[in-house]
Write an enzyme that holds these catalytic residues in place. Structure first.
Site, PDB file in Angstrom:
ATOM      1  N   SER A  18      29.259  25.994 -46.057  1.00 40.74           N
ATOM      2  CA  SER A  18      30.291  25.468 -46.705  1.00 40.74           C
ATOM      3  C   SER A  18      31.705  25.739 -46.150  1.00 40.74           C
ATOM      4  O   SER A  18      31.687  26.607 -45.196  1.00 40.74           O
ATOM      5  CB  SER A  18      30.547  26.170 -48.002  1.00 40.74           C
ATOM      6  N   ILE A  20      35.007  25.931 -44.075  1.00 40.03           N
ATOM      7  CA  ILE A  20      35.431  25.753 -42.725  1.00 40.03           C
ATOM      8  C   ILE A  20      34.237  25.921 -42.012  1.00 40.03           C
ATOM      9  O   ILE A  20      34.211  25.371 -40.919  1.00 40.03           O
ATOM     10  CB  ILE A  20      36.473  26.942 -42.372  1.00 40.03           C
ATOM     11  N   TYR A 166      41.942  41.541 -49.798  1.00 37.22           N
ATOM     12  CA  TYR A 166      41.749  40.274 -48.957  1.00 37.22           C
ATOM     13  C   TYR A 166      42.737  40.268 -47.640  1.00 37.22           C
ATOM     14  O   TYR A 166      42.200  40.273 -46.588  1.00 37.22           O
ATOM     15  CB  TYR A 166      41.777  39.091 -49.555  1.00 37.22           C
ATOM     16  N   LYS A 170      41.801  40.733 -43.651  1.00 34.20           N
ATOM     17  CA  LYS A 170      42.176  39.753 -42.701  1.00 34.20           C
ATOM     18  C   LYS A 170      43.189  40.255 -41.798  1.00 34.20           C
ATOM     19  O   LYS A 170      43.214  39.990 -40.407  1.00 34.20           O
ATOM     20  CB  LYS A 170      42.870  38.496 -43.270  1.00 34.20           C
ATOM     21  N   THR A 201      38.429  24.314 -49.792  1.00 34.16           N
ATOM     22  CA  THR A 201      37.087  24.591 -49.837  1.00 34.16           C
ATOM     23  C   THR A 201      36.380  25.082 -51.057  1.00 34.16           C
ATOM     24  O   THR A 201      36.996  25.212 -51.978  1.00 34.16           O
ATOM     25  CB  THR A 201      36.710  25.777 -48.525  1.00 34.16           C
TER      26      THR A 201
HETATM   27  N1  LIG Z   1      39.997  27.784 -47.411  1.00 33.63           N
HETATM   28  C1  LIG Z   1      41.060  28.390 -47.047  1.00 33.63           C
HETATM   29  O1  LIG Z   1      42.046  28.094 -47.743  1.00 33.63           O
HETATM   30  C2  LIG Z   1      40.999  29.597 -46.107  1.00 33.63           C
HETATM   31  C3  LIG Z   1      42.299  30.074 -45.697  1.00 33.63           C
HETATM   32  C4  LIG Z   1      42.131  31.263 -44.763  1.00 33.63           C
HETATM   33  C5  LIG Z   1      40.913  31.682 -44.573  1.00 33.63           C
HETATM   34  N2  LIG Z   1      39.907  31.421 -45.001  1.00 33.63           N
HETATM   35  C6  LIG Z   1      38.610  32.083 -44.547  1.00 33.63           C
HETATM   36  O2  LIG Z   1      37.734  30.989 -44.151  1.00 33.63           O
HETATM   37  C7  LIG Z   1      36.459  31.514 -44.143  1.00 33.63           C
HETATM   38  C8  LIG Z   1      35.586  30.563 -44.665  1.00 33.63           C
HETATM   39  O3  LIG Z   1      35.954  30.370 -46.058  1.00 33.63           O
HETATM   40  P1  LIG Z   1      35.710  29.011 -46.827  1.00 33.63           P
HETATM   41  O4  LIG Z   1      37.300  28.792 -47.143  1.00 33.63           O
HETATM   42  O5  LIG Z   1      35.119  27.871 -45.800  1.00 33.63           O
HETATM   43  O6  LIG Z   1      35.105  29.312 -48.096  1.00 33.63           O
HETATM   44  P2  LIG Z   1      33.751  28.624 -48.709  1.00 33.63           P
HETATM   45  O7  LIG Z   1      33.391  29.602 -49.842  1.00 33.63           O
HETATM   46  O8  LIG Z   1      33.912  27.205 -48.633  1.00 33.63           O
HETATM   47  O9  LIG Z   1      32.637  29.083 -47.575  1.00 33.63           O
HETATM   48  C9  LIG Z   1      32.467  30.460 -47.326  1.00 33.63           C
HETATM   49  C10 LIG Z   1      30.755  30.644 -46.983  1.00 33.63           C
HETATM   50  O10 LIG Z   1      30.842  31.773 -46.629  1.00 33.63           O
HETATM   51  C11 LIG Z   1      29.240  32.460 -47.397  1.00 33.63           C
HETATM   52  N3  LIG Z   1      29.425  33.820 -47.617  1.00 33.63           N
HETATM   53  C12 LIG Z   1      29.921  34.528 -48.584  1.00 33.63           C
HETATM   54  N4  LIG Z   1      29.821  35.708 -48.357  1.00 33.63           N
HETATM   55  C13 LIG Z   1      29.036  35.915 -47.698  1.00 33.63           C
HETATM   56  C14 LIG Z   1      28.411  37.044 -46.771  1.00 33.63           C
HETATM   57  N5  LIG Z   1      28.402  38.146 -47.547  1.00 33.63           N
HETATM   58  N6  LIG Z   1      27.491  36.764 -45.733  1.00 33.63           N
HETATM   59  C15 LIG Z   1      27.187  35.473 -45.508  1.00 33.63           C
HETATM   60  N7  LIG Z   1      27.749  34.299 -46.016  1.00 33.63           N
HETATM   61  C16 LIG Z   1      28.695  34.585 -46.897  1.00 33.63           C
HETATM   62  C17 LIG Z   1      29.380  31.414 -48.796  1.00 33.63           C
HETATM   63  O11 LIG Z   1      27.974  31.258 -49.150  1.00 33.63           O
HETATM   64  C18 LIG Z   1      29.920  30.029 -48.155  1.00 33.63           C
HETATM   65  O12 LIG Z   1      28.746  29.265 -47.769  1.00 33.63           O
HETATM   66  C19 LIG Z   1      36.626  32.742 -44.964  1.00 33.63           C
HETATM   67  O13 LIG Z   1      36.665  33.985 -44.022  1.00 33.63           O
HETATM   68  C20 LIG Z   1      37.840  32.594 -45.505  1.00 33.63           C
HETATM   69  O14 LIG Z   1      38.416  34.133 -45.775  1.00 33.63           O
HETATM   70  C21 LIG Z   1      39.789  30.454 -45.690  1.00 33.63           C
END
Ligand SMILES: NC(=O)c1ccc[n+]([C@@H]2O[C@H](COP(=O)([O-])OP(=O)(O)OC[C@H]3O[C@@H](n4cnc5c(N)ncnc54)[C@H](O)[C@@H]3O)[C@@H](O)[C@H]2O)c1
Length: 272
Positions: A18, A20, A166, A170, A201
Site C-alpha cells: 500500500s 509509499i 510516532y 521517526k 495513502t
Molecule cells: N503517508 C504519509 O503522509 C506519510 C508521511 C510520512 C511518513 N510516512 C511513512 O511512510 C511509511 C508507509 O506508510 P504509508 O503512508 O504508505 O501507509 P499505508 O498504510 O498506505 O501503507 C503501510 C503498509 O505497511 C503495512 N504494515 C503496517 N504494519 C506493518 C507491520 N507491522 N509489518 C509489516 N507491514 C506493516 C500495511 O499493511 C500497509 O500495507 C510509514 O513508515 C509511514 O510512517 C507516511
C-alpha cells in the site's frame, strides 16, 4: 527514466502492499527489478502482487506475510527471499503505522502501561529490517554491496504533538540512519532515509483528513528513492519529501568546536 543498472536487482520492500511502499514497488517494476513485498497483510500483498503481475509481465514479484516487529518472522522471511531470488541488493525499510493509543491519557487508578506498538513497528521493526539488510547485502561479492532506504517522516525532523510516539519512532529512524552511515560506508553499503510530508495513502484512520491538507505527490518520494539507488555515493542522507522536489536535511550545526571534536574523537578512538 529507465536505469539499466536496476534491471534484475533484487529488492525487498516492507509495507509494500500500500501507499509509499507500493509507489516504490511500481518504480522498481518499471525498472524490471525483482521485487519482494513484505507486508503484515498477507491478503493485500497477495492481491497487489497478482495485479502487478498482469500490469508488468516478465517482472518477478514475491509476496510474503511479515510483521516487521516480529524478529523471528522477519528473519525467516529474509532467508526465504534470499533463497528464492539468489541474493538481495536493495532494502526499503518502509512499513509503518500511525499513533496507536494515547500516551498522555489520564489514568484514574494505577498508571497503565503505555501502548508502544507504534514504536515497535516504526522503529524496532525498521531496525530489524536494517539489521537483516546489512547481513544479506554483505554477502554480495562486489565492493559496492547495495542500498538500504528507511522511511522516516517529517515528524522525525519537526515536533508533532498529536502523535508523540510516532514522532519518537521517526526521530529514532533519522538518528539511526545518520549514525549507521559511516561504518556501513566502509563496507560498501549505503543507507539513507525519506522524510515525507503528507502523501495521500491508507495510513490515515480517515482519508477525509487529506481534504484539509496540502498534499505531496508520490512522485517526489519515488524521485528520492531513484536518486539513492542510482547514486552509490549518497549515504547518511535524509531526504525531506515535500512538494515537487526532495531536499536533503543536514543535522543541526555543532554548538561549538569542542562538541564536534569530541564526537569525532569517539569515532577515532573506536569506542563510546
Ligand atoms: N503517508 C504519509 O503522509 C506519510 C508521511 C510520512 C511518513 N510516512 C511513512 O511512510 C511509511 C508507509 O506508510 P504509508 O503512508 O504508505 O501507509 P499505508 O498504510 O498506505 O501503507 C503501510 C503498509 O505497511 C503495512 N504494515 C503496517 N504494519 C506493518 C507491520 N507491522 N509489518 C509489516 N507491514 C506493516 C500495511 O499493511 C500497509 O500495507 C510509514 O513508515 C509511514 O510512517 C507516511
Amino acid at each position: 527514466m529507465a536505469h539499466s543498472s536496476l534491471a534484475g536487482k533484487r529488492v525487498i520492500i516492507t509495507g509494500g502492499a500500500s501507499g509509499i511502499g507500493l509507489g516504490v514497488v511500481r518504480f522498481f517494476a518499471s525498472q524490471k527489478s525483482q521485487i519482494s513485498i513484505l507486508d503484515i497483510s498477507a491478503a493485500s500483498a497477495e492481491s497487489v502482487v497478482s495485479s502487478l503481475r498482469s500490469e508488468y509481465p516478465g517482472v518477478t514479484f514475491l509476496s510474503k506475510k511479515c510483521d516487521v516487529a516480529d524478529w523471528d518472522e522477519q528473519k525467516r522471511v529474509f532467508a526465504e527471499v534470499y533463497q528464492e531470488l539468489g541474493g538481495i541488493d536493495i532494502v526499503f525499510a518502509n512499513a509503518g503505522v500511525t499513533e496507536l493509543g494515547s500516551f498522555v491519557q489520564k489514568d484514574e487508578g494505577e498508571p497503565t502501561k503505555p501502548n508502544l506498538r507504534t514504536l515497535e513497528i516504526n522503529l524496532i521493526g525498521n531496525l530489524y529490517t536494517v539489521k537483516l539488510g546489512i547481513h544479506y547485502l554483505r554477502k554480495n561479492e562486489a565492493a559496492y554491496k547495495g542500498s538500504i532506504i528507511c522511511t522516516a517522516s517529517n515528524a522525525g525532523i519537526y515536533y508533532f504533538p498529536i502523535a508523540p510516539i510516532y514522532a519518537t519512532s521517526k526521530h529514532g529512524v533519522v538518528g539511526a540512519v545518520r549514525s549507521l552511515a559511516k561504518s556501513l560506508e566502509l563496507e560498501g553499503i549505503q543507507i539513507n532515509a525519506l522524510a515525507p510530508a503528507v502523501i495521500a495513502t491508507n495510513i490515515a484512520k480517515d482519508r477525509a483528513l487529506f481534504d484539509n491538507m496540502i498534499l505531496t505527490p508520490m512522485s517526489t518520494a519515488v524521485s528520492a528513492v531513484e536518486e539513492f539507488v542510482t547514486n552509490p555515493k549518497v549515504t547518511g542522507a535524509i531526504a525531506e519529501i515535500s512538494g515537487e522536489k526532495f531536499t536533503y536535511r543536514e543535522q543541526p550545526e555543532y554548538i561549538d568546536e569542542s562538541t564536534e571534536k569530541n564526537l569525532d574523537m569517539f569515532w577515532t578512538l573506536g569506542y563510546a
